[in-house]
Motif scaffolding. Structure first.
Motif, PDB file in Angstrom:
ATOM      1  N   ALA A  38      66.117 120.458  -8.162  1.00  0.00           N
ATOM      2  CA  ALA A  38      65.480 119.047  -6.945  1.00  0.00           C
ATOM      3  C   ALA A  38      66.867 118.355  -6.756  1.00  0.00           C
ATOM      4  CB  ALA A  38      63.968 118.296  -7.163  1.00  0.00           C
ATOM      5  N   THR A  39      67.032 118.191  -8.819  1.00  0.00           N
ATOM      6  CA  THR A  39      68.140 117.523  -8.739  1.00  0.00           C
ATOM      7  C   THR A  39      69.548 117.777  -7.793  1.00  0.00           C
ATOM      8  OG1 THR A  39      67.784 116.559 -10.676  1.00  0.00           O
ATOM      9  CG2 THR A  39      70.053 115.889 -10.008  1.00  0.00           C
ATOM     10  N   VAL A  40      69.810 119.114  -7.911  1.00  0.00           N
ATOM     11  CA  VAL A  40      70.754 119.982  -7.187  1.00  0.00           C
ATOM     12  C   VAL A  40      70.361 119.598  -6.441  1.00  0.00           C
ATOM     13  CG1 VAL A  40      71.730 122.272  -6.754  1.00  0.00           C
ATOM     14  CG2 VAL A  40      71.046 121.627  -8.973  1.00  0.00           C
ATOM     15  N   ARG A  41      70.078 119.962  -5.044  1.00  0.00           N
ATOM     16  CA  ARG A  41      69.239 119.941  -3.774  1.00  0.00           C
ATOM     17  C   ARG A  41      69.757 118.273  -3.356  1.00  0.00           C
ATOM     18  NH1 ARG A  41      64.804 123.170  -4.644  1.00  0.00           N
ATOM     19  NH2 ARG A  41      63.595 121.551  -4.540  1.00  0.00           N
ATOM     20  N   GLN A  42      69.159 117.614  -4.066  1.00  0.00           N
ATOM     21  CA  GLN A  42      69.488 116.205  -3.879  1.00  0.00           C
ATOM     22  C   GLN A  42      71.151 115.627  -3.412  1.00  0.00           C
ATOM     23  OE1 GLN A  42      67.788 113.203  -6.454  1.00  0.00           O
ATOM     24  NE2 GLN A  42      68.767 111.529  -5.230  1.00  0.00           N
ATOM     25  N   ALA A  43      71.563 116.712  -4.907  1.00  0.00           N
ATOM     26  CA  ALA A  43      73.566 115.868  -4.883  1.00  0.00           C
ATOM     27  C   ALA A  43      74.311 116.449  -3.282  1.00  0.00           C
ATOM     28  CB  ALA A  43      73.899 116.694  -6.303  1.00  0.00           C
ATOM     29  N   ASN A  44      73.633 118.410  -3.062  1.00  0.00           N
ATOM     30  CA  ASN A  44      74.099 118.634  -2.231  1.00  0.00           C
ATOM     31  C   ASN A  44      73.860 118.167  -1.031  1.00  0.00           C
ATOM     32  OD1 ASN A  44      75.888 119.864  -3.854  1.00  0.00           O
ATOM     33  ND2 ASN A  44      73.663 121.900  -3.921  1.00  0.00           N
ATOM     34  N   GLY A  45      72.315 117.471  -0.795  1.00  0.00           N
ATOM     35  CA  GLY A  45      71.991 116.700   0.124  1.00  0.00           C
ATOM     36  C   GLY A  45      72.955 115.460   0.466  1.00  0.00           C
ATOM     37  N   SER A  46      73.458 114.875  -0.537  1.00  0.00           N
ATOM     38  CA  SER A  46      74.151 113.353  -0.302  1.00  0.00           C
ATOM     39  C   SER A  46      75.093 113.806   0.502  1.00  0.00           C
ATOM     40  CB  SER A  46      74.752 113.327  -1.367  1.00  0.00           C
ATOM     41  OG  SER A  46      75.588 113.768  -2.139  1.00  0.00           O
ATOM     42  N   GLY A  47      76.010 115.391   0.835  1.00  0.00           N
ATOM     43  CA  GLY A  47      77.363 115.994   1.679  1.00  0.00           C
ATOM     44  C   GLY A  47      77.890 114.929   0.864  1.00  0.00           C
ATOM     45  N   GLY A  48      78.204 114.452  -0.361  1.00  0.00           N
ATOM     46  CA  GLY A  48      79.621 113.948  -0.657  1.00  0.00           C
ATOM     47  C   GLY A  48      80.888 115.707  -1.622  1.00  0.00           C
ATOM     48  N   THR A  49      79.621 116.023  -2.457  1.00  0.00           N
ATOM     49  CA  THR A  49      80.850 116.828  -3.475  1.00  0.00           C
ATOM     50  C   THR A  49      79.476 117.856  -3.396  1.00  0.00           C
ATOM     51  OG1 THR A  49      81.681 114.913  -4.366  1.00  0.00           O
ATOM     52  CG2 THR A  49      81.340 116.827  -5.383  1.00  0.00           C
ATOM     53  N   PRO A  50      80.003 119.753  -3.079  1.00  0.00           N
ATOM     54  CA  PRO A  50      79.921 120.111  -3.668  1.00  0.00           C
ATOM     55  C   PRO A  50      79.037 120.818  -4.697  1.00  0.00           C
ATOM     56  CG  PRO A  50      81.359 120.945  -2.012  1.00  0.00           C
ATOM     57  CD  PRO A  50      81.556 119.803  -3.320  1.00  0.00           C
ATOM     58  N   ILE A  51      77.895 121.110  -5.395  1.00  0.00           N
ATOM     59  CA  ILE A  51      77.537 120.874  -6.299  1.00  0.00           C
ATOM     60  C   ILE A  51      77.047 122.444  -7.195  1.00  0.00           C
ATOM     61  CG2 ILE A  51      75.695 120.779  -8.287  1.00  0.00           C
ATOM     62  CD1 ILE A  51      77.616 118.328  -8.074  1.00  0.00           C
ATOM     63  N   THR A  52      77.034 123.095  -7.821  1.00  0.00           N
ATOM     64  CA  THR A  52      77.055 124.138  -7.982  1.00  0.00           C
ATOM     65  C   THR A  52      76.208 124.705  -9.537  1.00  0.00           C
ATOM     66  OG1 THR A  52      78.287 125.556  -5.948  1.00  0.00           O
ATOM     67  CG2 THR A  52      77.470 126.764  -8.120  1.00  0.00           C
ATOM     68  N   VAL A  53      75.576 125.095  -9.991  1.00  0.00           N
ATOM     69  CA  VAL A  53      74.797 125.253 -11.785  1.00  0.00           C
ATOM     70  C   VAL A  53      75.121 126.786 -11.787  1.00  0.00           C
ATOM     71  CG1 VAL A  53      73.163 125.076 -13.237  1.00  0.00           C
ATOM     72  CG2 VAL A  53      73.742 123.654 -11.084  1.00  0.00           C
ATOM     73  N   PHE A  54      76.165 127.393 -12.394  1.00  0.00           N
ATOM     74  CA  PHE A  54      75.889 128.626 -12.700  1.00  0.00           C
ATOM     75  C   PHE A  54      75.061 128.715 -13.778  1.00  0.00           C
ATOM     76  CE2 PHE A  54      79.518 127.751 -11.222  1.00  0.00           C
ATOM     77  CZ  PHE A  54      79.843 128.435 -10.252  1.00  0.00           C
ATOM     78  N   LEU A  55      74.044 129.308 -14.108  1.00  0.00           N
ATOM     79  CA  LEU A  55      72.646 130.054 -15.242  1.00  0.00           C
ATOM     80  C   LEU A  55      73.398 130.746 -15.772  1.00  0.00           C
ATOM     81  CD1 LEU A  55      69.610 129.391 -13.053  1.00  0.00           C
ATOM     82  CD2 LEU A  55      70.905 127.986 -14.233  1.00  0.00           C
ATOM     83  N   ALA A  56      72.468 130.600 -16.674  1.00  0.00           N
ATOM     84  CA  ALA A  56      73.249 132.301 -17.762  1.00  0.00           C
ATOM     85  C   ALA A  56      72.963 133.657 -17.297  1.00  0.00           C
ATOM     86  CB  ALA A  56      71.956 132.264 -19.095  1.00  0.00           C
TER      87      ALA A  56
END
Length: 425
Positions: free
Chosen positions: A61-79
Motif C-alpha cells: 500500500a505504501t509503495v502504491r501511494q508513493a508511486n501514485g503521487s506522480g513525483g518519484t518512481p519507487i521500486t522495492v527489490f525483495l529477497a
C-alpha cells in the motif's frame, strides 16, 4: 571617446556580471538537484519504514501511494528476484545496497537513491527511488532566464550611465575644440565657457588665457609693423621732392608715379597692420585692377623694348581679394619679370575667369626661367632678391581660396599662375 567609455563600461559590467551570475547559476542548478533528491529521499525513507515492519500488505500500500503521487518512481527489490512498484533494472547499485549499505548512484538517465532495509526474515530489501535528469533540472532553465534578463538589464543600465558620463565629458571637450578651430581661423574673440570636470575646466581656462595672450602679442606686432611702415613715409617724401626737381617732365612724371605707387603700398601696409579684425570678406574687380597695373608697367616695358602681350577677359571678374592687395600682388609679379630678365625680353599677362568663380592670372616671360626648383618657398631666391615676392603672392591667393603655381613657360622661361577664389558679388 564616447564609444571607448561605452566599451569600457560594457567590458567592466560584463566581468562583474560573469563573476556574479555564473556562480549563482551553478548554485541554482545545485539547489534544484538537491531539492529533487531530498523529496525522493523522503519517499524512500517512508517506504523503507513500512518495509522494516515486515507487513507485506502495508508495504504494498505504501509503495502504491508513493508511486501514485506522480513525483518519484519507487521500486522495492525483495529477497530473490521479486520486486514491488515500478519495474526497474537490478543494477550494480542495487547489488551493493543489498549488502546492507544505502547509497546514491548517478546514472546517465538520472539519480538513484538506494536504501537498504534489514531485519526481514527473507534477507535484505532495497528501496529504490529514481530522480530523472529532467526532474533534477526542473526550474533551472527558468531561473537562468531570469538571471540572464537581470544581467542584461544591469548591462544596459551600465551602458546608459557610461553614455551620460561620456556626454558630460565630451560636451566641454567639444566646446574647447570648437573654440580652438575658431582661433585658428582668426576669430580671436572666441572664448570657452569652462564646464565639466575640474581638469577640463582648467583646460578651457588655459585656452582663454592663451587666446588673450595671442591677441595681445598680435596687436603689438601689428603696431610695430605699422610704426615701421610709417617711418618709410619720410624717405618716400624725400623721393617725391627729388622727383619734382627733375628737368625732364616725362621722366619726372614717371618717377612721380613710381613714388605714388610706393606711397600707396606703404599706406596699405599701415591700414592692414592696424586693421585688427577684418570687417567682411574683401573683394574687387580683378579685370580692372590687373588692367590698371599692366597699364602702369607698360610704360617701363616700352622704355626697355619689352614686347607685352596682354589677354584680359571682359569684366567685371569678382575675386576674394581687396583691390590694394591684388594690385600689390600684380606689382610684385611684374617686378620679378623686370628684375630677373634682361631688357627686350617678351612677356605675357593673361587674365581669365574660372568656371566656378574667381579668376586665373598667368604671367610668363621668355627669359631663362627660375633658378630654383621650388621658387615659391619663403626666402628662396636664385638671385639678389629677398625671395619673399612669390610667397606673398601665394599667401594672397590662398587667403582668397585659390593657389599659386610657378614653373616653366612653353618657351622655357618663368611662368606664374595665380588662381584667385571668388569674392562676394
Amino acid at each position: 571617446m564616447r564609444r571607448r567609455l561605452a566599451l569600457l563600461a560594457v567590458a567592466t559590467t560584463s566581468l562583474v556580471l560573469v563573476a556574479f551570475l555564473v556562480p549563482l547559476a551553478v548554485l541554482v542548478s545545485t539547489l534544484a538537484a538537491e531539492r529533487a533528491t531530498a523529496a525522493a529521499t523522503t519517499w524512500a525513507q517512508s517506504v523503507a519504514t513500512a518495509a522494516a515492519q515486515g507487513d507485506r500488505d502495508t508495504l504494498d500500500a505504501t509503495v502504491r501511494q508513493a508511486n501514485g503521487s506522480g513525483g518519484t518512481p519507487i521500486t522495492v527489490f525483495l529477497a530473490g528476484h521479486e520486486f514491488l512498484g515500478v519495474p526497474a533494472p537490478r543494477g550494480p547499485g542495487v547489488e551493493l545496497a543489498a549488502r546492507g549499505r544505502s547509497v546514491t548512484v548517478e546514472t546517465p538517465a538520472g539519480r538513484e537513491i538506494l536504501v537498504a532495509v534489514q531485519g526481514g526474515g527473507d534477507g535484505t530489501m532495497v528501496v529504490r527511488a529514481f530522480v530523472s535528469a529532467e526532474r533534477l533540472r526542473q526550474g533551472v532553465g527558468r531561473a537562468w532566464l531570469v538571471l540572464g534578463l537581470i544581467g542584461l538589464a544591469l548591462l544596459t543600465v551600465g551602458i546608459v550611465v557610461a553614455d551620460r558620463l561620456a556626454r558630460s565629458l565630451i560636451r566641454p571637450v567639444g566646446q574647447v575644440a570648437g573654440v580652438s578651430r575658431r582661433l585658428a581661423r582668426g576669430d580671436l574673440d572666441a572664448r570657452v565657457e569652462p564646464a565639466g570636470p575640474p581638469e577640463i575646466r582648467e583646460v578651457g581656462t588655459a585656452l582663454n588665457h592663451l587666446a588673450a595672450r595671442i591677441r595681445e602679442l598680435l596687436a603689438r606686432e601689428r603696431e610695430a609693423v605699422a610704426d615701421l611702415s610709417h617711418r618709410l613715409r619720410t624717405p618716400v617724401t624725400a623721393l617725391r621732392l627729388e622727383a619734382d626737381t627733375l628737368r625732364d617732365k616725362d621722366e619726372a612724371d614717371r618717377v612721380g608715379e613710381a613714388v605714388d605707387s610706393v606711397e600707396r603700398m606703404v599706406s596699405q601696409v599701415i591700414r592692414e597692420a592696424r586693421r585688427f579684425d577684418r570687417g567682411g570678406a574683401p573683394s574687387c574687380d580683378a579685370a580692372q585692377v590687373v588692367g590698371d597695373r599692366v597699364a602702369f608697367w607698360s610704360a617701363l616695358a616700352e622704355d626697355q623694348d619689352r614686347p607685352l602681350s596682354l589677354g584680359l577677359a571682359g569684366g567685371p571678374i569678382t575675386v576674394g581679394v581687396s583691390g590694394p592687395e591684388l594690385a600689390a600682388c600684380v606689382d610684385l609679379l611684374l617686378e620679378n619679370v623686370f628684375a630677373h630678365t634682361p631688357d627686350g625680353t617678351p612677356f605675357t599677362v593673361e587674365l581669365t575667369a574660372l568656371p566656378g568663380g574667381g579668376a586665373q592670372l598667368v604671367i610668363a616671360d621668355e627669359g631663362t626661367g627660375f633658378a630654383l626648383p621650388d621658387p615659391v618657398g619663403r626666402g628662396a631666391s636664385g638671385g639678389s632678391s629677398t625671395g619673399l615676392g612669390l610667397d606673398i603672392a601665394r599667401r594672397t591667393a590662398e587667403d582668397s581660396g585659390g593657389r599659386l603655381r610657378a614653373g616653366s613657360s612653353p618657351s622655357g622661361g618663368a611662368e606664374v599662375a595665380l588662381e584667385l577664389g571668388p569674392g562676394l558679388t
